[in-house]
Write a protein that holds these residues in place. Sequence first.
Motif, PDB file in Angstrom:
ATOM      1  N   GLU A   4      -5.114 -33.760  24.682  1.00 38.76           N
ATOM      2  CA  GLU A   4      -4.451 -34.135  25.934  1.00 38.76           C
ATOM      3  C   GLU A   4      -5.440 -34.152  27.095  1.00 38.76           C
ATOM      4  N   LYS A   5      -6.271 -33.100  27.201  1.00 37.36           N
ATOM      5  CA  LYS A   5      -7.278 -33.044  28.267  1.00 37.36           C
ATOM      6  C   LYS A   5      -8.265 -34.206  28.157  1.00 37.36           C
ATOM      7  N   THR A   6      -8.622 -34.562  26.929  1.00 41.43           N
ATOM      8  CA  THR A   6      -9.571 -35.659  26.711  1.00 41.43           C
ATOM      9  C   THR A   6      -9.058 -36.941  27.340  1.00 41.43           C
ATOM     10  N   TYR A   7      -7.844 -37.331  27.019  1.00 40.41           N
ATOM     11  CA  TYR A   7      -7.321 -38.600  27.532  1.00 40.41           C
ATOM     12  C   TYR A   7      -7.043 -38.545  29.030  1.00 40.41           C
ATOM     13  N   HIS A   8      -6.579 -37.409  29.541  1.00 42.34           N
ATOM     14  CA  HIS A   8      -6.351 -37.291  30.986  1.00 42.34           C
ATOM     15  C   HIS A   8      -7.672 -37.392  31.746  1.00 42.34           C
TER      16      HIS A   8
END
Length: 179
Positions: A21-25
């Motif tokens: 999730e952090k990667t895409y955000h």
Amino acid sequence: MFIVSDIYTTAPSEFKTELQEKTYHTLNDLHIPFERVDTDEAITMEDCVQIDKKLDMKMVKTLFLCNRQQTAFYLFITVGDKPFKSKEFSNALGVARVSFAPADLMEKMLGTKIGAATVFSAMLDKDNAVQIVFDKDITHEEWYGCSDGTTTGYMKIKTAQIIHDFLPYVKHMPAIVEV
């Protein structure tokens, strides 16, 4: 048969891990474009061959290493088909001999399991306990192929954007070595 999805340019509709999730955000916040695929669970570099073909790039090999005392940690990113030689790596960095870090430390420090090691774990390393180390050969590649923090999601991003945009944003300056 190993399944590779169609190519997407948007984040998954559901996230499997906090790191994913952090990667895409973060990529969205930095306006870094990517192409991605969903796959069956990929663990080996052989599994990555079909991903490479689909995304028209070469997957990097990302290794989580440590010294014998488990006090110094390295995320070594190299060419997928290049054999890893601990002695050459250690000599290039001028450090004591390293080995693969234990799986439990990988999950604790990088937020991933075996097969999903990724440069994006730098977002979870707020204390800079893990040194990011690139094989010089990677810096010459136009495209950077890697896991999104899972063993079922892989992406293609411009290498220059990983080195010059993403890593400075997460306050990790990589060492570049020739091995």
